[in-house]
Design a protein around this motif. Structure first.
Motif, mmCIF file in Angstrom:
data_model
loop_
_atom_site.group_PDB
_atom_site.id
_atom_site.type_symbol
_atom_site.label_atom_id
_atom_site.label_comp_id
_atom_site.label_asym_id
_atom_site.label_seq_id
_atom_site.Cartn_x
_atom_site.Cartn_y
_atom_site.Cartn_z
ATOM 1 N N GLU A 10 0.846 -1.188 0.000
ATOM 2 C CA GLU A 10 0.000 0.000 0.000
ATOM 3 C C GLU A 10 0.879 1.235 0.000
ATOM 4 O O GLU A 10 1.963 1.232 0.566
ATOM 5 N N LEU A 11 0.394 2.302 -0.650
ATOM 6 C CA LEU A 11 1.135 3.551 -0.738
ATOM 7 C C LEU A 11 0.283 4.716 -0.269
ATOM 8 O O LEU A 11 -0.935 4.709 -0.449
ATOM 9 N N THR A 12 0.943 5.748 0.287
ATOM 10 C CA THR A 12 0.259 7.004 0.560
ATOM 11 C C THR A 12 0.102 7.746 -0.772
ATOM 12 O O THR A 12 0.695 7.344 -1.789
ATOM 13 N N LYS A 13 -0.644 8.850 -0.763
ATOM 14 C CA LYS A 13 -0.849 9.620 -1.990
ATOM 15 C C LYS A 13 0.485 10.122 -2.546
ATOM 16 O O LYS A 13 0.742 10.011 -3.751
ATOM 17 N N CYS A 14 1.349 10.647 -1.695
ATOM 18 C CA CYS A 14 2.645 11.159 -2.140
ATOM 19 C C CYS A 14 3.527 10.024 -2.663
ATOM 20 O O CYS A 14 4.182 10.169 -3.696
ATOM 21 N N GLU A 15 3.529 8.900 -1.958
ATOM 22 C CA GLU A 15 4.307 7.746 -2.421
ATOM 23 C C GLU A 15 3.812 7.274 -3.786
ATOM 24 O O GLU A 15 4.613 6.914 -4.651
ATOM 25 N N ALA A 16 2.495 7.287 -3.990
ATOM 26 C CA ALA A 16 1.930 6.861 -5.280
ATOM 27 C C ALA A 16 2.350 7.811 -6.398
ATOM 28 O O ALA A 16 2.656 7.368 -7.515
ATOM 29 N N GLU A 17 2.373 9.119 -6.106
ATOM 30 C CA GLU A 17 2.821 10.093 -7.109
ATOM 31 C C GLU A 17 4.263 9.815 -7.519
ATOM 32 O O GLU A 17 4.603 9.834 -8.704
ATOM 33 N N VAL A 18 5.104 9.562 -6.531
ATOM 34 C CA VAL A 18 6.510 9.284 -6.807
ATOM 35 C C VAL A 18 6.644 7.975 -7.591
ATOM 36 O O VAL A 18 7.375 7.896 -8.584
ATOM 37 N N MET A 19 5.903 6.965 -7.176
ATOM 38 C CA MET A 19 5.999 5.666 -7.868
ATOM 39 C C MET A 19 5.500 5.746 -9.298
ATOM 40 O O MET A 19 6.013 5.033 -10.164
ATOM 41 N N ASP A 20 4.522 6.591 -9.584
ATOM 42 C CA ASP A 20 4.082 6.762 -10.976
ATOM 43 C C ASP A 20 5.264 7.177 -11.855
ATOM 44 O O ASP A 20 5.418 6.683 -12.971
ATOM 45 N N VAL A 21 6.096 8.063 -11.336
ATOM 46 C CA VAL A 21 7.274 8.515 -12.092
ATOM 47 C C VAL A 21 8.297 7.387 -12.203
ATOM 48 O O VAL A 21 8.857 7.146 -13.275
ATOM 49 N N VAL A 22 8.528 6.674 -11.114
ATOM 50 C CA VAL A 22 9.500 5.574 -11.132
ATOM 51 C C VAL A 22 9.077 4.512 -12.146
ATOM 52 O O VAL A 22 9.892 4.044 -12.945
ATOM 53 N N TRP A 23 7.801 4.126 -12.136
ATOM 54 C CA TRP A 23 7.329 3.106 -13.082
ATOM 55 C C TRP A 23 7.407 3.616 -14.523
ATOM 56 O O TRP A 23 7.749 2.873 -15.420
ATOM 57 N N GLU A 24 7.104 4.891 -14.715
ATOM 58 C CA GLU A 24 7.108 5.462 -16.064
ATOM 59 C C GLU A 24 8.527 5.532 -16.637
ATOM 60 O O GLU A 24 8.757 5.171 -17.779
ATOM 61 N N LYS A 25 9.479 5.988 -15.821
ATOM 62 C CA LYS A 25 10.839 6.215 -16.315
ATOM 63 C C LYS A 25 11.776 5.041 -16.034
ATOM 64 O O LYS A 25 12.888 5.022 -16.532
ATOM 65 N N GLU A 26 11.357 4.102 -15.206
ATOM 66 C CA GLU A 26 12.097 2.888 -14.851
ATOM 67 C C GLU A 26 13.312 3.138 -13.948
ATOM 68 O O GLU A 26 13.522 2.400 -13.006
ATOM 69 N N SER A 27 14.132 4.139 -14.218
ATOM 70 C CA SER A 27 15.262 4.467 -13.350
ATOM 71 C C SER A 27 15.299 5.986 -13.211
ATOM 72 O O SER A 27 15.336 6.697 -14.224
ATOM 73 N N VAL A 28 15.254 6.468 -11.957
ATOM 74 C CA VAL A 28 15.153 7.911 -11.735
ATOM 75 C C VAL A 28 16.077 8.366 -10.621
ATOM 76 O O VAL A 28 16.483 7.579 -9.770
ATOM 77 N N THR A 29 16.370 9.655 -10.638
ATOM 78 C CA THR A 29 17.002 10.313 -9.495
ATOM 79 C C THR A 29 15.902 11.107 -8.788
ATOM 80 O O THR A 29 14.796 11.285 -9.348
ATOM 81 N N VAL A 30 16.204 11.614 -7.617
ATOM 82 C CA VAL A 30 15.223 12.438 -6.901
ATOM 83 C C VAL A 30 14.859 13.653 -7.751
ATOM 84 O O VAL A 30 13.692 14.029 -7.866
ATOM 85 N N ASN A 31 15.858 14.245 -8.391
ATOM 86 C CA ASN A 31 15.594 15.417 -9.232
ATOM 87 C C ASN A 31 14.678 15.083 -10.401
ATOM 88 O O ASN A 31 13.816 15.885 -10.767
ATOM 89 N N ASP A 32 14.828 13.890 -11.006
ATOM 90 C CA ASP A 32 13.932 13.459 -12.087
ATOM 91 C C ASP A 32 12.480 13.467 -11.600
ATOM 92 O O ASP A 32 11.565 13.874 -12.321
ATOM 93 N N VAL A 33 12.279 12.985 -10.383
ATOM 94 C CA VAL A 33 10.915 12.903 -9.837
ATOM 95 C C VAL A 33 10.367 14.306 -9.569
ATOM 96 O O VAL A 33 9.225 14.607 -9.929
ATOM 97 N N VAL A 34 11.201 15.165 -8.971
ATOM 98 C CA VAL A 34 10.759 16.541 -8.690
ATOM 99 C C VAL A 34 10.324 17.226 -9.982
ATOM 100 O O VAL A 34 9.278 17.877 -10.033
ATOM 101 N N GLU A 35 11.095 17.049 -11.056
ATOM 102 C CA GLU A 35 10.774 17.685 -12.334
ATOM 103 C C GLU A 35 9.543 17.074 -12.995
ATOM 104 O O GLU A 35 8.812 17.756 -13.708
ATOM 105 N N ALA A 36 9.285 15.801 -12.768
ATOM 106 C CA ALA A 36 8.170 15.120 -13.437
ATOM 107 C C ALA A 36 6.826 15.345 -12.758
ATOM 108 O O ALA A 36 5.784 15.272 -13.419
#
Length: 128
Positions: A10-36
């Motif tokens: 289970e994920l919180t809303k913020c965790e789900a937002e971050v995971m959407d980016v991780v799943w979309e881009k497959e490999s990310v940095t924190v900055n990649d997520v902030v920008e996305a």
């Protein structure tokens, strides 16, 4: 009896937002997520969220590029959906998937096309 013995995620809303980016881009940095993410979200908030996701074994920290680590998903989007759907079913519908589905079908959130897709999926399950 549960259909699977897999650990439910289970994920919180913020965790789900971050995971959407991780799943979309497959490999990310924190900055990649902030920008996305399409809202003001502080770098430190995303970094903290990544640490929480790593502690929960949902992401894996990878190689270091410059000063930033990369992160990849350890769980699939489907695993998270299954866990959150189970939690929603338990919390709001007393564990009844039937009540969840009927409530959703009777809501304004479902279109005629959605109902037809559900009808076809149900027919396909009956045939198998």
């Amino acid at each position: 009896m549960p259909r699977s013995s897999k650990k439910l995620v289970e994920l919180t809303k913020c965790e789900a937002e971050v995971m959407d980016v991780v799943w979309e881009k497959e490999s990310v940095t924190v900055n990649d997520v902030v920008e996305a993410i399409d809202r003001d979200l502080a770098y430190t908030t995303v970094m903290t969220t990544m640490k929480i996701l790593e502690d929960k074994k949902i992401v894996r920290r990878g190689e270091k590029i410059g000063r930033a680590f990369t992160y990849t998903a350890k769980v699939s989007r489907d695993q998270v959906r299954e866990g959150m759907l189970k939690s929603l079913t338990d919390q709001l519908f007393g564990g009844s998937a039937k009540s969840l589905v009927l409530s959703l079908l009777q809501s304004d959130a479902v279109s005629v096309d959605d109902i037809e897709a559900v009808r076809k999926a149900a027919a396909k399950l009956e045939d198998s």
